[in-house]
Design an enzyme around this catalytic site. Sequence first.
Site, mmCIF file in Angstrom:
data_model
loop_
_atom_site.group_PDB
_atom_site.id
_atom_site.type_symbol
_atom_site.label_atom_id
_atom_site.label_comp_id
_atom_site.label_asym_id
_atom_site.label_seq_id
_atom_site.Cartn_x
_atom_site.Cartn_y
_atom_site.Cartn_z
ATOM 1 N N LYS A 110 0.794 -1.228 0.000
ATOM 2 C CA LYS A 110 0.000 0.000 0.000
ATOM 3 C C LYS A 110 0.832 1.287 0.000
ATOM 4 O O LYS A 110 0.357 2.335 -0.446
ATOM 5 C CB LYS A 110 -0.938 0.004 1.194
ATOM 6 C CG LYS A 110 -2.141 -0.910 1.052
ATOM 7 C CD LYS A 110 -3.188 -0.303 0.131
ATOM 8 C CE LYS A 110 -4.507 -1.046 0.211
ATOM 9 N NZ LYS A 110 -5.563 -0.396 -0.564
ATOM 10 N N SER A 169 0.235 -9.798 -0.741
ATOM 11 C CA SER A 169 0.086 -8.348 -0.611
ATOM 12 C C SER A 169 0.278 -7.786 0.782
ATOM 13 O O SER A 169 0.368 -6.564 0.938
ATOM 14 C CB SER A 169 -1.297 -7.937 -1.133
ATOM 15 O OG SER A 169 -2.322 -8.676 -0.501
#
Length: 506
Positions: free
Chosen positions: A54, A308
């Site tokens: 992110k 992720s």
Amino acid sequence: MSSACPDYLERILNAQVYDVAIETPLDLAANLSRRVDNRIYLKREDMQPVFSFKLRGAYNKMSKLSPEQLARGVICASAGNHAQGVALSAQRMGVRAVIVMPTTTPQIKVDAVRARGGEAVLAGESFDEAYAHAVELGDREGLTFVHPYDDPEVIAGQGTIGMEILRQHAGPIDAVFCAIGGGGLIAGVAAYIKRLRPNTRIVGVETVDADAMKRSLAAGERVRLQSVGLFADGTAVKFVGEETFRLCQQYVDEVILVDNDAICAAIKDVFEDTRSILEPSGALALAGAKAWLAREGAHGRAVVAVTSGANTNFDRLRFVAERAEVGEQREAVLAVTIPEKPGSFRLFCSLLGSRNVTEFNYRYADPQNAHIFVGVTIQDRGELARLVESLKQHDLPAVDLSDDELAKSHVRYMVGGRAPQVDNERIYRFSFPERPGALMKFLDNLHTDWNISLFHYRNHGSDFGRVLVGMQVPPQDQSEFQDFLDRLGYEAVEETDNPAYKLFLG
């Protein structure tokens, strides 16, 4: 190209991410690849400084803000990983960052935001509620909003992952798998890869209880979910982004759904290959890749799964370990009915053969039948079917509960209760060696007239299994019972007078 339809290839190539992000490895998951007979590569975004991809999008967006916007400070809404990206980016740039997070956010993510100088504000039980609060607070204080996914600069920052994948793997890639929450990650990755390698499939992965993108693509418009599951909290989004939806319509080939058990199995797969522990959303792409390869009957394919994130609470691992084997279909959970008569329990155990018993729950209920809740390791569903048929042929009917959420989440811990009709019950805690034959040794040495009225065992991965056993032993057999304990040689502690036993089981 108009501003309404940005050129993502150009934006990704010019993205500013490497002041804070690293180029993460693309690692072959060797053990898993051998097991599934395909080459599965992990794009290790869990190795970023904030343990998530992110920060790429957050920093790229903030690097494009004007000095005036930065001076006022920034605000965002996030389930955790975007929050850390914004906090770290703000720390590097020397600007104020207010982070609004749902109250359900794991504490490890809240602490990480505060450690990086972010002002963590907890509001609402879902991302949507946190988002609404962040917009209101940002307007009131004049802060610049940094969207977690629905912004071209954020999408472009995430798209640098696709750029790295193609640079790191020069050969053909059959498919790339990305988790989907709001859609920023897959939108950026797809926009880059599809421009350069249109034959590579881009597959999104969502949980069965948070499938907003799959429903939206099927409907041809964005669909708002009424509720979402929170196990994979990083992707628990009710309403996907407008721009991310447009890009997914254009570039994403399909979206596949997986359940929590499959995610837990994927977390275990990554641990066995890398010794790293992903968060549930971080393992979502790999769970989808495994499901897709199995569905396709694929062999020799090369696929990439973006791991992720790795921001998970330690206590979450208890659930992960409990469910991983079921998710991999290497553990079956059964309810077996056996007649309440001497020898039935031993027959049942003999039919299990050399299979490892992972769990065993039984409490005397009535004089006719006993109901046993048992977990056993299996190689595949075919072996399970053969076991169920074998039990049936010996008049021990079994029900497969492996996909029964009630059974796995609740019933397994509630099997039992009081049995006042059981006379002369003695309760013992045993330590059984975790090796084949330990239970049969116990049964072989047990007096045939001593009925087993309670049995509880769960494999906890240690050298010795902790087993609770209830046996009906008449007072006149006390000396013989002590001989049995001595002959058995297992560590044993009597709990017949334990208050917990008397309150709940006696």
